[in-house]
Design a protein around this motif. Structure first.
Motif, short mmCIF file in Angstrom:
data_model
loop_
_atom_site.label_atom_id
_atom_site.label_comp_id
_atom_site.label_asym_id
_atom_site.label_seq_id
_atom_site.Cartn_x
_atom_site.Cartn_y
_atom_site.Cartn_z
N LEU A 44 0.85 -1.19 0.00
CA LEU A 44 0.00 0.00 0.00
C LEU A 44 0.88 1.24 0.00
O LEU A 44 1.84 1.34 0.77
N CYS A 45 0.57 2.19 -0.85
CA CYS A 45 1.38 3.41 -0.90
C CYS A 45 0.49 4.61 -1.19
O CYS A 45 -0.67 4.46 -1.59
N ASN A 46 1.04 5.79 -0.97
CA ASN A 46 0.34 7.02 -1.32
C ASN A 46 1.38 8.07 -1.72
O ASN A 46 2.58 7.77 -1.79
N GLY A 47 0.93 9.28 -1.95
CA GLY A 47 1.82 10.31 -2.49
C GLY A 47 3.01 10.64 -1.63
O GLY A 47 4.06 11.07 -2.14
N SER A 48 2.89 10.44 -0.30
CA SER A 48 4.00 10.83 0.59
C SER A 48 5.08 9.76 0.69
O SER A 48 6.15 10.02 1.24
N ASP A 49 4.83 8.55 0.18
CA ASP A 49 5.77 7.45 0.39
C ASP A 49 7.10 7.67 -0.35
O ASP A 49 8.16 7.28 0.15
N VAL A 50 7.04 8.25 -1.54
CA VAL A 50 8.28 8.51 -2.28
C VAL A 50 9.16 9.48 -1.51
O VAL A 50 10.38 9.29 -1.37
N THR A 51 8.55 10.52 -0.94
CA THR A 51 9.30 11.49 -0.14
C THR A 51 9.88 10.83 1.10
O THR A 51 11.05 11.04 1.45
N THR A 52 9.08 10.00 1.76
CA THR A 52 9.53 9.29 2.96
C THR A 52 10.70 8.37 2.65
O THR A 52 11.68 8.31 3.39
N LEU A 53 10.59 7.63 1.54
CA LEU A 53 11.67 6.73 1.14
C LEU A 53 12.96 7.51 0.89
O LEU A 53 14.04 7.12 1.34
N SER A 54 12.86 8.61 0.16
CA SER A 54 14.05 9.40 -0.17
C SER A 54 14.71 9.94 1.09
O SER A 54 15.93 10.04 1.18
N ARG A 55 13.90 10.28 2.11
CA ARG A 55 14.43 10.84 3.35
C ARG A 55 15.20 9.79 4.17
O ARG A 55 16.03 10.13 5.01
N ARG A 56 14.94 8.51 3.92
CA ARG A 56 15.58 7.46 4.71
C ARG A 56 17.10 7.44 4.54
O ARG A 56 17.82 7.05 5.44
N VAL A 57 17.58 7.87 3.39
CA VAL A 57 19.04 7.91 3.18
C VAL A 57 19.67 8.90 4.15
O VAL A 57 20.70 8.63 4.77
N THR A 58 19.03 10.06 4.31
CA THR A 58 19.55 11.08 5.23
C THR A 58 19.50 10.60 6.67
O THR A 58 20.45 10.81 7.43
N VAL A 59 18.42 9.93 7.04
CA VAL A 59 18.27 9.43 8.41
C VAL A 59 19.29 8.32 8.69
O VAL A 59 19.89 8.27 9.76
N ALA A 60 19.49 7.43 7.71
CA ALA A 60 20.39 6.29 7.91
C ALA A 60 21.85 6.70 7.93
O ALA A 60 22.68 5.98 8.50
N PHE A 61 22.18 7.86 7.36
CA PHE A 61 23.58 8.31 7.32
C PHE A 61 23.67 9.75 7.82
O PHE A 61 23.83 10.69 7.04
N PRO A 62 23.57 9.93 9.14
CA PRO A 62 23.72 11.28 9.71
C PRO A 62 25.14 11.79 9.49
O PRO A 62 26.05 10.99 9.21
N PRO A 63 25.39 13.09 9.63
CA PRO A 63 26.74 13.63 9.42
C PRO A 63 27.78 12.96 10.32
O PRO A 63 27.47 12.54 11.44
N LYS A 64 29.01 12.88 9.83
CA LYS A 64 30.07 12.21 10.60
C LYS A 64 30.34 12.91 11.93
O LYS A 64 30.69 12.26 12.92
N ASP A 65 30.18 14.24 11.98
CA ASP A 65 30.36 14.96 13.24
C ASP A 65 29.32 14.51 14.27
O ASP A 65 29.63 14.43 15.47
N TYR A 66 28.12 14.24 13.80
CA TYR A 66 27.08 13.75 14.70
C TYR A 66 27.46 12.37 15.25
O TYR A 66 27.28 12.08 16.44
N ILE A 67 28.01 11.51 14.39
CA ILE A 67 28.42 10.16 14.81
C ILE A 67 29.51 10.25 15.87
O ILE A 67 29.50 9.54 16.88
N ARG A 68 30.47 11.17 15.66
CA ARG A 68 31.55 11.35 16.64
C ARG A 68 31.00 11.87 17.97
O ARG A 68 31.45 11.45 19.05
#
Length: 574
Positions: free
Chosen positions: A337-361
């Motif tokens: 099941l999908c709707n118009g917001s799912d493509v945006t949500t999927l694209s945002r997962r890359v940013t969430v999964a790889f936060p900035p390296k300074d944040y990781i430190r």
């Protein structure tokens, strides 16, 4: 008697099946003949049979490398129930227990030794390995060794240390999800054909499921569409969502519509998970609403419908979960099941999964403050991790924090286990005959001991997982009483008692360093970030497609050419 008859006899004796399925026997013959072997089998193909059967016909221990602690525990328990000697070593098992298990493996008292990949760099394990007679090594979820795979684990690269020590011992690699590129990479990383004179073998089970119809449904109201589909298709149902809270929310709403439903996620007590799984398996409950923690090792043939209310991160993950429908060969449906917001949500997962390296430190430093850990200390130390308290104190969002911890794990600094250990373990530490001379027990203690002795035969030899609900019912105790009774028996030195661990855990794999010296390499950050982006783009192409047969898209993604469209997905029917 030829080898095939021996294999068939073992299959019947221990597993109760009269014949092998598809490529199972081909794989068994290959590893039985000492060939390095790769088996590509979709979900439900019966992977475990391909290493358990040949190992039971051979001398020595079969080492099974698996990243799934919950599945390791379940397989060990099921093997023990069949009278087969099996053990598991993973982060959190005490050093004393690791020593005991490894010594038992050396002396032939263990047939299957399950290990998490992180243990492969442990010096004690490697030292003991020199003295073990090993028949072969099984690498489960083998796609984890490939940086092209959707679930790369750097710790899997340690497997070749086993090969160096064991010499010409063959390797069996198994996975349910692998593109052609991943399959080639698995063979390269595991050094197929370099440690003996046997020609490596690859066996592929077709990924095509003629009885399974793939459907993508665009809808503004996912719940109403889900209920419409559930009411239209008879039979057992799995509903997958990414969010633990949503599992409960959806289950309650489905029940309110007059359809029996329950929910499942990794944070539930083991006894509750087992009870809910049993109710669903026995068709007492029709719908299981779950996160992806549900399904590993589950073989329910009559699932008619798998619904995803959230889009997965990869077609591999989707295919694996969708494949739990229709294992009996009858018509079944996998609906996303999908709707118009799912493509945006999927694209945002890359940013969430790889936060900035300074944040990781920053997270790495804050962990050290949280555990009061000095620089140049900590290697091997194991901590319970109160994630909620950590997020509150240092003002983190859980999703961002967990992504940072995952990257720190991939970089080799910590090992993170987000799944609490909810099961109780008990071992009786006095001799059997001495039990009858103990007269200072309370009525409750005596009752619990009697229940344990009646239901568990390995208590004098080993720490044994206990069904908390069963013991409470048979001993007529309330929820909190069993813990108090077991604790009392442990204090009297009658049993060893390992209570459940309610919190996630973090283990430092190396000494803590200054955060400025953290090495977050391209292979664990930029490369993985790019590949996640590529996989998500394939998912977006799949859900936005309305021209190409869904099955054809999936088959071609896994490198399998199809001659014709399936004729029963939503695109073909449309």
């Amino acid at each position: 008697m030829n080898d095939d008859n021996v294999y068939l006899r073992v299959l019947r004796q221990y597993f109760g099946y009269d014949s092998f399925r598809s490529i199972q026997l081909d794989i068994i013959r290959s590893i039985g003949g000492a060939h390095d072997t790769l088996g590509l089998m979709p979900t439900g193909g019966g992977k475990s049979i391909t290493f358990q059967v040949p190992a039971l016909t051979m001398d020595g221990v079969c080492i099974v490398v698996s990243p799934l602690v919950a599945l390791m525990k379940d397989q060990v328990q099921h093997l023990k129930e069949r009278g087969i000697k099996a053990e598991a070593i993973y982060t959190g098992v005490s050093r004393a227990d690791v020593q005991r298990i490894l010594d038992n493996a050396i002396f032939g008292a263990v047939k299957f030794l399950y290990v998490s990949p992180e243990r492969l760099s442990n010096q004690l394990f490697l030292a003991k390995l020199h003295y073990m007679k090993v028949c072969f090594v099984t690498v489960d979820e083998a796609h984890c060794i490939s940086q092209w795979g959707y679930d790369f684990r750097p710790s899997y690269l340690q497997i070749n240390r086993l090969r160096e020590i064991l010499g010409n011992v063959p390797v069996l690699a198994l996975t349910a999800t692998a593109t052609r590129q991943v399959a080639e990479d698995i063979q390269d990383k595991l050094e197929f054909g370099r440690h003996n004179d046997m020609v490596p073998q690859v066996f592929t089970m077709s990924f095509r499921r003629e009885n399974l119809s793939y459907v993508v449904r665009d809808t503004d109201d996912k719940f109403r569409e889900m209920m419409h589909i559930i009411s239209s298709v008879k039979g057992s149902v799995i509903v997958y969502t990414r969010n633990r809270e949503k599992t409960k929310e959806y289950a309650e709403k489905i029940n309110a519509e007059g359809v029996k439903a329950t929910f499942y996620h990794a944070g539930l007590d083991t006894s509750i998970k087992e009870q809910r799984q049993e109710h669903w398996q026995n068709d007492e409950v029709r719908v299981m609403v779950a996160t992806n923690a549900f399904g590993m090792g589950i073989d329910k043939p009559n699932v008619r419908l798998v619904i995803h209310v959230d889009c997965p991160d990869s077609l591999e993950a989707y295919f694996q979960e969708a494949g739990r429908a229709g294992r009996d060969g009858k018509r079944a449906y996998a609906v996303l099941l999908c709707n118009g917001s799912d493509v945006t949500t999927l694209s945002r997962r890359v940013t969430v999964a790889f936060p900035p390296k300074d944040y990781i430190r920053k997270v790495y430093d804050q962990l050290a403050y949280f555990f009061e850990l000095a620089v140049d200390s900590g290697e091997g130390l194991h901590y319970d991790f109160n994630e909620m308290e950590f997020c509150r104190r240092f003002k983190h969002y859980p999703a961002h924090l967990e992504s940072a911890l995952q990257i720190l794990q991939n970089a080799g600094y910590v090992d993170v286990d987000f799944e609490p250990e909810n099961r109780i373990r008990v071992m009786i530490t006095v001799m059997r005959e001495d039990l009858y001379d103990i007269h200072h027990l309370t009525k409750e203690e005596d009752s619990v001991l009697n229940v344990l002795l009646r239901h568990y035969g390995t208590l004098f030899a080993d720490l044994t997982y206990i069904d908390k609900g069963l013991v409470e019912r048979r001993a007529r105790l309330g929820d909190d009483e069993l813990h108090a009774v077991l604790k009392s028996l442990a204090q009297k030195r009658i049993i060893k008692y390992v209570p459940p661990r309610r919190l996630p855990s973090i283990t430092y794999l190396v000494q803590r360093v200054e955060s400025s010296r953290l090495r977050i390499t391209r292979s664990v950050y930029e490369t993985m970030q790019e590949r996640l982006g590529e996989r998500i783009s394939k998912v977006i192409a799949y859900i936005t497609n309305d021209n190409t047969c869904r099955e054809r898209m999936l088959m071609e993604y896994f490198g399998e050419k199809t001659e014709c469209d399936c004729g029963h997905c939503d695109v073909c029917l449309g």
